[in-house]
Design an enzyme around this catalytic site. Structure first.
Site, PDB file in Angstrom:
ATOM      1  N   CYS A  46     -41.192 -38.309  -7.741  1.00 30.19           N
ATOM      2  CA  CYS A  46     -39.127 -38.914  -7.195  1.00 30.19           C
ATOM      3  C   CYS A  46     -39.615 -40.046  -7.580  1.00 30.19           C
ATOM      4  O   CYS A  46     -38.280 -41.070  -7.480  1.00 30.19           O
ATOM      5  CB  CYS A  46     -39.813 -38.839  -6.249  1.00 30.19           C
ATOM      6  SG  CYS A  46     -39.872 -36.801  -4.982  1.00 30.19           S
ATOM      7  N   VAL A  83     -54.060 -22.176 -15.331  1.00 26.94           N
ATOM      8  CA  VAL A  83     -54.634 -21.480 -15.217  1.00 26.94           C
ATOM      9  C   VAL A  83     -53.738 -19.967 -16.041  1.00 26.94           C
ATOM     10  O   VAL A  83     -52.076 -19.972 -15.445  1.00 26.94           O
ATOM     11  CB  VAL A  83     -54.146 -21.248 -13.335  1.00 26.94           C
ATOM     12  CG1 VAL A  83     -54.828 -19.621 -13.139  1.00 26.94           C
ATOM     13  CG2 VAL A  83     -55.938 -21.882 -13.053  1.00 26.94           C
ATOM     14  N   ARG A 447     -16.604 -36.631  16.845  1.00 27.49           N
ATOM     15  CA  ARG A 447     -15.798 -37.012  17.754  1.00 27.49           C
ATOM     16  C   ARG A 447     -13.933 -36.263  16.972  1.00 27.49           C
ATOM     17  O   ARG A 447     -13.439 -35.306  17.630  1.00 27.49           O
ATOM     18  CB  ARG A 447     -15.063 -38.862  18.131  1.00 27.49           C
ATOM     19  CG  ARG A 447     -16.327 -39.069  19.204  1.00 27.49           C
ATOM     20  CD  ARG A 447     -15.395 -40.746  19.054  1.00 27.49           C
ATOM     21  NE  ARG A 447     -14.498 -40.611  20.157  1.00 27.49           N
ATOM     22  CZ  ARG A 447     -13.119 -41.939  20.121  1.00 27.49           C
ATOM     23  NH1 ARG A 447     -14.447 -42.815  19.958  1.00 27.49           N
ATOM     24  NH2 ARG A 447     -12.598 -41.473  21.069  1.00 27.49           N
TER      25      ARG A 447
END
Length: 457
Positions: A46, A83, A447
């Protein structure tokens, strides 16, 4: 008896799992082997845009812990070892030494798949030409920095307008480049609703970035020297001395799929709450290669973020080591920055709510991040989604200047607690004129959402 923990992938999830398992169980009781095909461990991908842009001076500042430091703690880290096959029934895997080509089978008692994500790289003409760069690994960052330092032209095209795309736009601006962002969506930042994405587009243009939407890239044209010289999208050509790809990522589950492990709708591995792969008692997975439960919609998602990856590793390591931990899910919180513009979201977008079968109302407000009577009080726009009838908070998106982005954490906590917008209006948030108006912008939006819920109840 000694048990063997084998980990595939040496970044956030893999090394967090290794370190946590070692805290619970010492060698030789638990042998830990990590296969990493790259040159580094435990680094912040990042942070690469900030390194490219010069905020971070040196590569090694992005490395949290080196292979040597892990080895000193009894973790056998094998770099440049890829792998290539899993034998689940046999409890073993086949790895290849990338320097010599030699392949070796290794057994395991516990297996952790921390293979991360791979960048989307469509098979376009010129996509692999010199001058075209990704930003997935530290090696990618080094190559891009070297190219920017050696280049003579000052035109850059960024392909993609997600988090990486807009962050790379800032990095290139800081490097003195003329930047064009080309993307296929209607607005940049598809993690936002289009009306909020339009605010990001306008702000980018105000910074001097050329933003080209609704334009899928079809070709990267090269010059006589074979280097990239232009990006072609929707029949138009955009000159480029350097091209940066930021088209998003997908889970890297090639090995898992070949081994028959369960994948979700987004291609990520499916795990239980302990991060154990479904149906496999001794196989675990975490980070960018898995899908996670969305606590708001109840559906599974793929979210590639280091915050989740590190938590997954901690949970996996604790469980393998003999402790107990679970991962409940996410609400989908993310924040980004381009120059002085801050962009944040958490929870559901409108299209996510519709896909989950939820009826909702929206409320959008404009406010400032501190008292309006203070000079140059930065502006922000807050959009809120609430469930129709119940008023349960469903999501919040924020676009603004200084002090805007991290306000999304208020909403993230409210989402996790399954609060209603009515309950949010009474939250006891910190107030002082340099930090907030008397009514914090998030509460102003709440609100307004309360009124929308009441009007459509």
């Amino acid at each position: 008896m000694t048990e063997r923990l084998v980990i595939v992938g040496g970044d956030a999830t893999g090394m967090s799992a290794a370190a946590q398992a070692r805290r619970f169980r010492e060698a030789p009781d638990l042998e830990i082997v990590v296969f990493e095909r790259g040159h580094f461990t435990s680094y912040s991908a990042c942070g690469i845009p900030y390194w490219v842009g010069g905020h971070v001076r040196e590569r090694d500042q992005l490395i949290a812990r080196t292979p040597e430091e892990h080895r000193a703690r009894g973790i056998d880290v094998r770099l440049r070892s890829e792998v290539v096959e899993l034998d689940v029934s046999g409890g073993r895997l086949r790895s290849r030494d990338l320097a010599t080509g030699v392949e070796t089978w290794s057994g395991y008692d516990h297996l952790v798949l921390a293979t991360g994500a791979r960048p989307i790289r469509p098979g376009l003409a010129g996509i692999d030409a010199p001058g075209v760069h990704g930003v997935q690994t530290l090696g990618d960052g080094e190559a891009l920095i070297a190219a920017l330092a050696a280049g003579t032209g000052r035109r850059a095209v960024v392909v993609g307008a997600g988090y990486i795309g807009v962050e790379m736009a800032e990095a290139l601006i800081r490097r003195g480049y003329e930047v064009t962002i080309v993307h296929s969506g209607a607005q940049p930042m598809s993690t936002l609703d289009p009306d909020m994405g339009a605010l990001v587009r306008d702000a980018l243009r105000g910074m001097g970035v050329t933003v080209v939407g609704d334009s899928a890239v079809t070709e990267i044209r090269t010059g006589d020297d074979g280097r990239a010289r232009a990006v072609v999208a929707a029949g138009r050509e955009y000159p480029a001395d350097v091209v940066v790809l930021g088209m998003g990522v997908v889970p890297e589950t090639t090995l898992a799929a070949a081994a028959g492990l369960p994948l979700g709708a987004h291609g990520g591995l499916l795990t239980d709450s302990a991060m154990r792969v479904i149906g496999h008692e001794n196989i675990w997975a975490g980070g960018d290669c898995v899908e996670v439960l969305d606590l708001v919609s109840g559906m599974h998602r793929h979210i590639a973020l280091g915050t989740h990856a590190n938590k997954h590793g901690q949970i996996i390591g604790a469980n393998i080591g003999g402790g107990y931990a679970t991962f409940p899910g996410v609400v989908g919180t993310a924040v980004s920055k381009v120059c002085d513009l801050e962009v944040a979201r958490t929870g559901l977008r409108e299209k996510d709510a519709r896909a989950a079968g939820l009826q909702y109302v929206t409320a959008t407000i404009e406010s400032t991040s501190r008292a309006g009577y203070l000079p140059d009080a930065p502006l922000m726009t807050v959009k809120m989604l609430a469930e129709r009838l119940t008023g349960r908070l469903l999501g919040v998106q924020i676009v603004g200047r200084e002090g805007a982005g991290k306000r999304v954490d208020i909403a993230a906590v409210a989402l996790t607690a399954r609060m209603t917008v009515v309950q949010m209006t009474t939250l006891d948030l910190g107030y002082a004129p340099p930090f907030s108006p008397v009514w914090d912008p998030v509460l102003v939006a709440a609100r307004k959402a309360v009124r929308a819920v009441g009007e459509r109840g």
